[in-house]
Write an enzyme that holds these catalytic residues in place. Sequence first.
Site, PDB file in Angstrom:
ATOM      1  N   ASP A  50      -0.405  -5.433   1.488  1.00  0.00           N
ATOM      2  CA  ASP A  50      -0.853  -5.415   0.091  1.00  0.00           C
ATOM      3  C   ASP A  50      -2.236  -6.060  -0.045  1.00  0.00           C
ATOM      4  OD1 ASP A  50      -0.194  -8.289   0.040  1.00  0.00           O
ATOM      5  OD2 ASP A  50       1.883  -7.557   0.081  1.00  0.00           O
TER       6      ASP A  50
ATOM      7  N   ASP B 157       7.891  -7.774   1.273  1.00  0.00           N
ATOM      8  CA  ASP B 157       8.632  -6.540   0.980  1.00  0.00           C
ATOM      9  C   ASP B 157       8.458  -5.494   2.092  1.00  0.00           C
ATOM     10  OD1 ASP B 157       6.057  -5.709   0.569  1.00  0.00           O
ATOM     11  OD2 ASP B 157       6.372  -4.938  -1.457  1.00  0.00           O
TER      12      ASP B 157
ATOM     13  N   ASN C 204       4.077 -10.686   0.404  1.00  0.00           N
ATOM     14  CA  ASN C 204       5.272 -11.046  -0.373  1.00  0.00           C
ATOM     15  C   ASN C 204       6.585 -10.625   0.274  1.00  0.00           C
ATOM     16  OD1 ASN C 204       5.018  -8.345  -0.717  1.00  0.00           O
ATOM     17  ND2 ASN C 204       5.085  -8.352  -2.950  1.00  0.00           N
TER      18      ASN C 204
ATOM     19  N   ASP D  85      -5.628   8.482  11.552  1.00  0.00           N
ATOM     20  CA  ASP D  85      -5.149   9.850  11.750  1.00  0.00           C
ATOM     21  C   ASP D  85      -4.908  10.204  13.213  1.00  0.00           C
ATOM     22  OD1 ASP D  85      -5.311  10.539   9.029  1.00  0.00           O
ATOM     23  OD2 ASP D  85      -7.452  10.995   9.217  1.00  0.00           O
TER      24      ASP D  85
ATOM     25  N   ASP E 109     -13.300  11.245   1.724  1.00  0.00           N
ATOM     26  CA  ASP E 109     -12.249  11.947   2.445  1.00  0.00           C
ATOM     27  C   ASP E 109     -12.527  13.450   2.532  1.00  0.00           C
ATOM     28  OD1 ASP E 109      -9.386  11.604   3.438  1.00  0.00           O
ATOM     29  OD2 ASP E 109      -9.102  13.166   1.924  1.00  0.00           O
TER      30      ASP E 109
HETATM   31  C1  GLC Z   1      -8.264  12.845   5.721  1.00  0.00           C
HETATM   32  C2  GLC Z   1      -7.570  11.518   5.855  1.00  0.00           C
HETATM   33  C3  GLC Z   1      -6.120  11.763   6.129  1.00  0.00           C
HETATM   34  C4  GLC Z   1      -5.528  12.493   4.952  1.00  0.00           C
HETATM   35  C5  GLC Z   1      -6.301  13.778   4.674  1.00  0.00           C
HETATM   36  C6  GLC Z   1      -5.956  14.331   3.328  1.00  0.00           C
HETATM   37  O1  GLC Z   1      -8.296  13.539   6.907  1.00  0.00           O
HETATM   38  O2  GLC Z   1      -8.202  10.740   6.830  1.00  0.00           O
HETATM   39  O3  GLC Z   1      -5.410  10.581   6.375  1.00  0.00           O
HETATM   40  O4  GLC Z   1      -4.177  12.787   5.193  1.00  0.00           O
HETATM   41  O5  GLC Z   1      -7.686  13.597   4.696  1.00  0.00           O
HETATM   42  O6  GLC Z   1      -6.440  13.492   2.316  1.00  0.00           O
HETATM   43 CA    CA Z   2       3.922  -6.587   0.270  1.00  0.00          CA
END
Ligand code: GLC
Ligand code: CA
Length: 542
Positions: free
Chosen positions: A28, A24, A22, A329, A199
């Site tokens: 998304d 912005d 969209n 990361d 995570d």
């Molecule tokens: C994990 C994710 C990273 C995030 C961290 C805290 O390492 O890959 O992107 O900032 O956890 O959630």
């Molecule tokens: Ca968007």
Amino acid sequence: MKDWWKETTIYQIYPRSFYDSNGDGIGDLPGIIEKLDYIRDMGFETIWLSPHYASPQRDFGYDITDYFSVAPEYGTTDDALALIDEVHSRDMKIVFDMILNHTSDQHPWFLESRSSKDNPRRDWYIWKKGKGGGKPPTNWACLPGGSGWKYDSTTDEWFFHNFLDFQPDLNFRNPEVKQAMFETMRYWLDRGVDGFRLDIFHSIFKDDQFRDNPFSWKYVPTSDFDEGYFQKLEYNINRPETFELAREVRALIDEYEPDRFVVGEVFGKNVVKKYLGPNQDGLNLILLFDLIELQGNDKKSEEIRGILNNYETNYATPYIPTYCLGNHDRRRYMSRIAGNADLARLLALLQYTARGVPITYYGDEIGIPDGDLPHMGAKDATAHKYWWLPPAVARGLNLYVNRDGCRTPMQWNGEKNAGFSKEGDSEPWLPVHPDYRQCNVGFQRTQPFSLLNVHRELLHLRKEMDCLRRGSMHLLEGVPEPVVAYSRKGQGQELRIFMNFSPAPVRFSHSSGKLRFSTSGETALEDGYTKLGPWSGLVLEL
Ligand code: GLC
Ligand code: CA
């Protein structure tokens, strides 16, 4: 198919950066839906979606305020449900990111918890009195560095965070917390999601006696992230209770039909295998980061052979290793290997033909380099911590410093904003990498040995050849040193893979076979000999 996850291929999408439907400037969910045919045609089978939940976006969704709703800039819950449906209608799967370890400090649970010592949710997070003299309760460092404790004057106590200080850790020793988080998983499983990427799963439990971590000489963290900042991270990560939790999570997802799976983000030397459970009854898969540690162009054959030997020893069947070259990361692998496009093709060959589940971070299939973006004013909160560290030093360390560089928008074509933003009224949330005129999906499609086509052909070869998906793997001896070679065997098929990790051509005698794939086209067979051009590789069928 039962156990489909054992042989799937995964494509990681960082929703903010994939496709903005969209205009912005922010990627998304409807944008992802528009690009699903691309992902399917490439040959990827499963999508891992980085967090799309409601969040103040200080850590771009890894700081959640509501696990049951979608961040408005990404869309609505209906969009998330449509995404699941659209993925399934293409015969693909999708796993969501699930952050069990912590919430945002703006999550209503934390706001309550912080408000007073006798709030019913006080114990949902980890609160403790300081040691006195302004000292935190323990010496525990958080993973990005610095104390993991933050003082809160409201109640004169400290709360613990294994990541950044706006991401307070939940207290999984409280059964209500565990139940609440299991409910969030059920909520999405009930709505058809095929599983989760978990995570920093290894950091969920902390020592119940709050013992100080022992001293270490290391300041810069090791690649296992279990030592650094002058301590061994013994009491705030990889606690035995977390291995147990892995089995409980597995039991939960195993209640569902068809099969679901969880893949854990876990760090640590020699311990991470425990997350898979004593009888393969823990997490289905764990992320292995060895390929993410690769840097430079030297000694690659030794390093790759080391990784393969390690996986084939420590993660021998029935275990299943995972192969990822990049994520949201770490520095983009194209920059880590100094832009060596031939080596990039070889690494793709490795990733899709070795025994295991390959995981490809969006944009790595076209080799987007790391964005050269300043620490000052960075969007990534870890960069705010390390604003003083010169970018050149940070690059050499290959640690979490400024993660903006690996999150620049997907490069779809050579037009404005690389085709990332449809209407292009707003600037993309991060600048598009300047090389987008050559490095984009549209252009690479037309180039026979482009990285994109190499990825696509290998993904299709993998679909066609059962031995690549579930065959055994053996490293082959008797090839010259810069060559890594292995066979994949099973279901009456055998493929042999040869990779020359050097800038000089090599030639060696080897029983011939039918050429099924070559990374460069230059590679050929001569009577009785196999010839590999500089940095090139091939697949022979016996
Ligand atoms: C994990 C994710 C990273 C995030 C961290 C805290 O390492 O890959 O992107 O900032 O956890 O959630
Ligand atoms: Ca968007």
